[in-house]
Design an enzyme around this catalytic site. Structure first.
Site, short mmCIF file in Angstrom:
data_model
loop_
_atom_site.label_atom_id
_atom_site.label_comp_id
_atom_site.label_asym_id
_atom_site.label_seq_id
_atom_site.Cartn_x
_atom_site.Cartn_y
_atom_site.Cartn_z
N LYS A 49 0.82 -1.22 0.00
CA LYS A 49 0.00 0.00 0.00
C LYS A 49 0.84 1.26 0.00
O LYS A 49 0.39 2.33 -0.40
CB LYS A 49 -0.98 -0.02 1.15
CG LYS A 49 -2.03 -1.09 0.93
CD LYS A 49 -3.22 -1.00 1.82
CE LYS A 49 -4.26 -2.03 1.42
NZ LYS A 49 -3.80 -3.43 1.53
C1 LIG Z 1 -4.38 -4.52 0.92
C2 LIG Z 1 -3.57 -5.75 0.77
C3 LIG Z 1 -3.89 -6.75 -0.17
C4 LIG Z 1 -5.13 -6.70 -1.03
O1 LIG Z 1 -5.11 -5.68 -1.99
P1 LIG Z 1 -6.46 -5.12 -2.60
O2 LIG Z 1 -6.09 -3.97 -3.43
O3 LIG Z 1 -7.31 -4.72 -1.41
O4 LIG Z 1 -7.10 -6.22 -3.36
C5 LIG Z 1 -3.05 -7.85 -0.27
N1 LIG Z 1 -1.97 -7.98 0.51
C6 LIG Z 1 -1.62 -7.05 1.42
C7 LIG Z 1 -0.42 -7.27 2.27
C8 LIG Z 1 -2.40 -5.89 1.59
O5 LIG Z 1 -2.05 -4.98 2.49
#
Ligand SMILES: *Cc1c(COP(=O)(O)O)cnc(C)c1O
Length: 460
Positions: free
Chosen positions: A110
């Site tokens: 993120k």
């Molecule tokens: C948020 C997240 C995901 C999922 O991503 P999306 O965009 O919500 O589908 C997968 N792995 C980690 C570690 C995350 O923080």
């Protein structure tokens, strides 16, 4: 570039307006009116660094609205906080190409979007002399990425609520060791749901919302998706030797933001054959792509908590395309979902969806086995989210290169790792040293008045 809402009642927004609006005012999601076609640039872009590629791709969408020098400044600043000079390095592990998206300040993917979004907010707010108050709740994992995205930014304050004592120590330290004046960590004496309920109640208080220009950094902001398109291109260029080659991607999925960026990369002309939606036991998306029905169930906590979702907030953008970019069709589906908790698409549309996206739901046991297998065979440690993606990739043929997105550093999920391999993962020194650092956090009872008072105290 102009931006429109999937629900059809908002149109003609600039990039800046789309970023600052977040969720569309008609309840829909904002998307660019057109997707730039980039085939003609593939040859030129092949040799670009991550930052150069990011500038090239994002400029296609901003399309003259901001000066080139400003776009470049924002992007360079956003990725200067990453610890790996490649930003998203690609490593080969057995037959897989793993693109590591976790070299940002909070060790999870993120950061790639939130570092960019934080700098964009600051840029737009300063330009207009506006102020913004971001309010959010976190169950532990995503709060720190928002905090690191906004720390020290001018014209913006962040209040991040977490359930007191219910997040892991690493997660707590990652948040509370950030001491910048504009960052306010709030420990709520209650559960994550209590914290979430308080946030919703404060957003529904329109007077309060307007007074402080309350906003959110949730995963539906268009700028977040845009920033994520870049690593699909970057990893494509690193694992292929010509632009005639096709690749597959496997993506650990929750809110459908990450994989949507891959879908848009394909729409722009990147040669992607298939995208794999990898879910854990919270399988609403897997059921959709296998059965054509999108039906809400209750969330079951898993080893990959960032994918424990009931409703995928970005999925509406995909449905909009699937329904032929038709807001009337989309509105009918969303209405059905709102009223009955269910969307059903017909056989033809399901076939169309399956021609570009395949899916698999991975059990907890398979997740642990996959971590163990890759550790024993290749001495490579997958975090539980990444392991879900790796396991699900068995759904597609291995005749063309496969790229698996690694969304978190294994050290962030040491309990799951220990369960899989019997020992704790090595903890990077930057995470280790958090324990001895100074922290700042205020505790409040689980009611909205206490949170409101705390915010008044800081903002007045
Ligand atoms: C948020 C997240 C995901 C999922 O991503 P999306 O965009 O919500 O589908 C997968 N792995 C980690 C570690 C995350 O923080």
């Amino acid at each position: 570039m102009r931006h429109i809402s999937t629900r059809g009642k908002i149109s003609n927004l600039s990039f800046e307006e789309a970023v600052m609006m977040g969720l569309a005012d008609d309840g829909g999601l904002l998307i660019p009116k057109e997707f730039p076609q980039i085939q003609k640039y593939l040859e030129k872009w092949r040799g670009y660094s991550f930052v150069e590629l990011s500038i090239a791709i994002i400029s296609q969408y901003i399309d003259g609205e901001l000066p080139d020098a400003d776009i470049e400044m924002i992007i360079k600043k956003s990725y200067s906080t990453f610890s790996n000079k490649e930003i998203t390095p690609i490593v080969s592990v057995g037959n897989l190409n793993v693109v590591e998206l976790f070299h940002g300040p909070t060790f999870a993917f993120k950061d790639i979007a939130l570092q960019f979004l934080g700098n964009l907010f600051e840029y737009f707010l300063q330009k207009r002399g506006h102020y913004l108050t971001i309010l959010g709740a976190t169950s532990g994992d995503t709060g720190s990425a928002a905090i690191y995205g906004l720390r020290g930014k001018k014209n913006v304050n962040l209040f991040m609520l977490h359930p007191k004592g219910r997040v892991s120590k690493v997660q707590e330290y990652q948040m509370t060791t950030v001491l910048d004046d504009n960052i306010h960590n709030v420990a709520v004496e209650g559960t994550f749901d209590d914290a979430q309920t308080i946030v919703k109640a404060l957003f529904n208080d329109l007077e309060f919302k307007q007074k402080y220009h309350l906003g959110a950094v949730n995963s539906i902001n268009w700028a977040r998706i845009l920033a994520q398109i870049v690593y699909y291109f970057y990893s494509y260029f690193r694992v292929t030797s010509s632009n005639a080659e096709l690749v597959n991607f496997s993506v650990p999925t929750g809110n459908f933001g990450d994989i949507l960026a891959g879908y848009y990369a394909k729409k722009m002309g990147l040669p992607i054959e298939k995208l794999v939606v990898a879910t854990n036991q919270n399988d609403i998306l897997d059921r959709f792509f296998n059965q054509g029905e999108y039906v809400k169930k209750t969330v079951i906590p898993s080893l990959s908590p960032s994918m424990d979702i009931q409703i995928s907030s970005n999925f509406e953008r995909y449905l909009y395309d699937l329904g032929g970019k038709n807001s009337i069709q989309l509105n009918a589906w969303m209405k059905s979902f709102h009223e009955t908790g269910r969307i059903k698409i017909d056989e033809n549309l399901l076939k169309q969806a399956q021609s570009e996206i395949v899916s698999k739901s991975v059990t907890e046991e398979e997740t642990l086995e996959t971590i163990q297998e890759y550790y024993e065979k290749f001495n490579y440690l997958l975090d539980p989210h990444t392991a879900v993606g790796v396991k699900a990739s068995c759904e597609i043929s291995n005749e063309i290169p496969l790229i698996c997105l690694a969304t978190a550093h294994p050290a962030k999920f040491s309990t799951a790792i220990n369960k899989a391999i019997g020992t704790d993962p090595d903890i990077p020194s930057t995470l280790q040293s958090l324990e001895s650092q100074k922290t700042r956090c205020e505790t409040v009872a689980a009611n909205k008045e206490d949170v409101r008072n705390l915010m008044n105290k800081h903002l007045n």
